[in-house]
Design a protein around this motif. Sequence first.
Motif, short mmCIF file in Angstrom:
data_model
loop_
_atom_site.label_atom_id
_atom_site.label_comp_id
_atom_site.label_asym_id
_atom_site.label_seq_id
_atom_site.Cartn_x
_atom_site.Cartn_y
_atom_site.Cartn_z
N PHE A 46 0.54 -1.46 0.12
CA PHE A 46 0.04 0.00 -0.04
C PHE A 46 0.76 1.60 0.16
N ASN A 47 0.28 2.85 0.12
CA ASN A 47 1.04 3.59 0.69
C ASN A 47 1.44 4.02 1.59
N MET A 48 2.16 4.52 2.08
CA MET A 48 2.75 5.20 3.31
C MET A 48 3.21 6.79 3.36
N GLU A 49 1.94 7.56 3.95
CA GLU A 49 1.87 9.02 4.37
C GLU A 49 2.88 10.18 5.75
N PHE A 60 0.77 7.54 7.78
CA PHE A 60 -1.08 7.27 7.25
C PHE A 60 -0.60 5.94 6.47
N PRO A 61 -0.98 4.98 6.46
CA PRO A 61 -1.01 3.83 5.78
C PRO A 61 -2.08 4.38 4.81
N ARG A 62 -2.29 3.99 3.24
CA ARG A 62 -3.27 4.37 2.18
C ARG A 62 -3.22 2.82 1.63
N ALA A 63 -4.21 2.57 1.31
CA ALA A 63 -4.87 1.88 0.15
C ALA A 63 -3.74 2.32 -0.71
N HIS A 64 -3.94 1.26 -1.76
CA HIS A 64 -3.95 1.85 -3.33
C HIS A 64 -5.04 1.56 -3.51
N GLU A 65 -5.37 2.27 -4.54
CA GLU A 65 -6.43 2.68 -5.71
C GLU A 65 -7.49 1.37 -5.66
N SER A 68 -8.63 -2.33 -0.22
CA SER A 68 -8.72 -1.31 0.98
C SER A 68 -7.95 -2.15 2.03
N VAL A 69 -7.29 -1.70 3.29
CA VAL A 69 -6.61 -1.52 4.48
C VAL A 69 -7.10 -1.98 5.77
N ASP A 70 -7.20 -3.23 6.33
CA ASP A 70 -7.44 -2.97 8.04
C ASP A 70 -6.14 -1.85 8.39
N ASN A 71 -6.14 -1.26 9.37
CA ASN A 71 -5.46 -0.80 9.87
C ASN A 71 -5.20 -1.32 11.20
N LYS A 72 -6.22 -2.35 11.77
CA LYS A 72 -6.14 -3.13 12.68
C LYS A 72 -4.91 -3.83 12.55
N LEU A 90 12.06 3.20 17.20
CA LEU A 90 10.82 3.38 17.17
C LEU A 90 9.90 2.92 18.17
N GLN A 91 9.42 3.60 18.84
CA GLN A 91 8.05 2.77 19.03
C GLN A 91 6.70 3.31 18.66
N PHE A 92 5.14 2.84 18.06
CA PHE A 92 4.65 3.57 17.56
C PHE A 92 3.17 3.33 18.48
N ALA A 93 2.81 4.20 18.09
CA ALA A 93 1.03 4.40 19.32
C ALA A 93 -0.13 4.75 17.80
N PRO A 94 -0.22 3.37 18.22
CA PRO A 94 -1.63 3.44 16.80
C PRO A 94 -2.95 4.41 17.19
N THR A 95 -3.93 5.02 16.03
CA THR A 95 -4.57 5.60 16.35
C THR A 95 -5.51 5.75 15.72
N ALA A 96 -6.98 5.85 15.45
CA ALA A 96 -7.60 5.61 13.95
C ALA A 96 -8.18 5.57 12.73
N ASN A 97 -6.48 6.32 12.32
CA ASN A 97 -6.04 6.36 11.05
C ASN A 97 -4.66 6.23 10.61
#
Length: 132
Positions: A46-49, A60-65, A68-72, A90-97
């Motif tokens: 997928f794409n990453m911003e 922000f992970p984003r699906a290719h056109e 769909s991507v399930d962030n969970k 790095l330590q990551f904290a997931p949020t809604a998107n």
Amino acid sequence: MKRTLKSLILLASLSLSPLALAHEGHDVPGTLKAQHGGIPKSGKLFNMEMLAIENKVQFFPRAHEGESVDNKKIKITGTAKSPKGKPVALQFAPTANSFDTTVDFQGSHRVNLEIKVDYEGKSDTFKFLVEK
């Protein structure tokens, strides 16, 4: 004769440009747009911003056109390395998107990030540069 040869060379160089070689379904450089004001990159899965504000960095992970991507189901790991320091996990904290982290510049004005993303048994790597 010289004019015809120049025209043929010009025509050949234009037909070999990156835009001429691109075909449907693939990103052409410059066509991937930021949705959050960050830096987007295209990946295999997928794409990453990435959006960096001071030492806070959001991914922000984003699906290719058309996908769909399930962030969970996404697991992100990564390291940050300044020119003067050693790689730091790095330590990551997931949020809604997004997936949020902070970076330590270790006395430098920039840091290289290497982010590994695991999704449904596959992995992808993204590299970003963050500057103060």
